[in-house]
Write a protein that holds these residues in place. Structure first.
Motif, mmCIF file in Angstrom:
data_model
loop_
_atom_site.group_PDB
_atom_site.id
_atom_site.type_symbol
_atom_site.label_atom_id
_atom_site.label_comp_id
_atom_site.label_asym_id
_atom_site.label_seq_id
_atom_site.Cartn_x
_atom_site.Cartn_y
_atom_site.Cartn_z
ATOM 1 N N MET A 160 -3.053 -7.366 4.598
ATOM 2 C CA MET A 160 -2.765 -8.787 4.796
ATOM 3 C C MET A 160 -3.607 -9.370 5.932
ATOM 4 N N CYS A 262 0.049 -5.172 1.589
ATOM 5 C CA CYS A 262 0.770 -5.856 0.518
ATOM 6 C C CYS A 262 0.438 -5.163 -0.795
ATOM 7 N N ILE A 270 6.764 -7.032 -5.388
ATOM 8 C CA ILE A 270 5.907 -7.167 -4.215
ATOM 9 C C ILE A 270 6.530 -6.331 -3.099
ATOM 10 N N PHE A 272 5.832 -4.840 0.914
ATOM 11 C CA PHE A 272 5.077 -4.905 2.172
ATOM 12 C C PHE A 272 5.333 -3.634 2.970
#
Length: 290
Positions: A160, A262, A270, A272
């Motif tokens: 990210m 990510c 999704i 993280f």
């Protein structure tokens, strides 16, 4: 069951406080799992039902000068407790200039994590503050519900941009829509986009890098070809998420991660992955159908 730990280094006390504060901004209640080598903060809501999932692990040797624990039994040498992380944050607020902090599992009217905080004093008398954080002991038959979540077989994995930059973008976007679409490819591109009947706004990030994963999902060593490497590098995958939950995740970060990964499974997941020397945090966010 017994647990007792002591933090002495002020940097460790403050860092531990930041970790707990991050968790408190993401979850009203969570599970604290303790074993001989690590502490874990866990939230295991079902992502498919719209909940979030959190897995945060701390290496105890990086925080505690003293650490002793005895689990449920020799063959189950762990402790699982349900608690409200905000109560831990309140207990640790008085410790930001402390000489030391002790944490221990106690039995008052209810099981508690008791914090003893010794504060600096101008006299020969010590000043000690005691806080009791109520906890519930989770029985062994439920421990399987708190295993580390499986890493998804993602389509794209990308580092990210700085989270502060992303947060500023998302804070502006959330006035336009309830949802944001995150799109990324294996060529280092990430797009944040909101759309309404009247307007479409997108922010593009380029020249981002990609982690090299091993088969066992270690982001530090190169791997054999997987789903990400078989895909056309220019091809975008995307997910749509609740923009307020995404903003909450971005604003909660007080750990200061060195890198944030990510991982996206197209229109499904999704994930993280926040990396720090002595803390890692995984955060699964529910996806809204396109």
């Amino acid at each position: 069951m017994r647990f007792r730990g002591k933090l002495v280094d002020i940097g460790c006390i403050q860092h531990f406080t930041r970790v707990v504060s991050t968790i408190s901004k993401l979850a009203k209640t969570c599970t604290l799992r303790i074993n001989q080598s690590k502490l874990y903060f866990i939230l295991s809501e079902r992502v498919v039902n719209g909940g979030v999932s959190i897995w945060c692990e701390l290496t105890q040797g990086h925080f505690f000068n003293e650490f002793n624990m005895e689990g449920l039994a020799e063959d189950a040498n762990e402790i699982f407790l349900e608690l409200t992380p905000e109560n831990m944050v309140k207990s640790l607020k008085s410790a930001q200039n402390a000489k030391w902090v002790k944490m221990k599992l106690t039995k008052k009217h209810t099981p508690c994590i008791t914090f003893e905080v010794e504060l600096p004093s101008l006299t020969s008398h010590s000043r000690t503050v005691v806080h009791d954080v109520p906890v519930s002991v989770i029985p062994k038959r439920l421990w399987d519900e708190f295993e580390e979540p499986e890493m998804p077989d993602f389509d794209v994995s990308i580092y990210m941009p700085p989270l502060k930059v992303v947060r500023n973008v998302v804070d502006r976007m959330k006035n336009l829509s309830n949802f944001v679409v995150l799109s990324a490819n294996q060529s280092g591109e990430l797009i944040l986009k909101v759309e309404t009947d009247l307007v479409s706004v997108s922010t593009h990030f380029r020249d981002l890098t990609h982690p090299q994963w091993t088969k066992d999902k270690d982001p530090n060593v190169s791997q054999t070809p997987t789903q990400t490497q078989q895909r056309d590098p220019q091809e975008f995958v995307e997910v749509r998420v609740d923009i307020r939950k995404f903003a909450q995740f971005l604003s909660s970060q007080q750990v200061g991660p060195q890198r944030v990964i990510c991982n996206i499974v197209d229109n499904r997941i999704i994930h993280f992955f926040l990396l720090h020397d002595d803390v890692s945090l995984q955060y699964f966010m529910p996806v809204v159908s396109m």
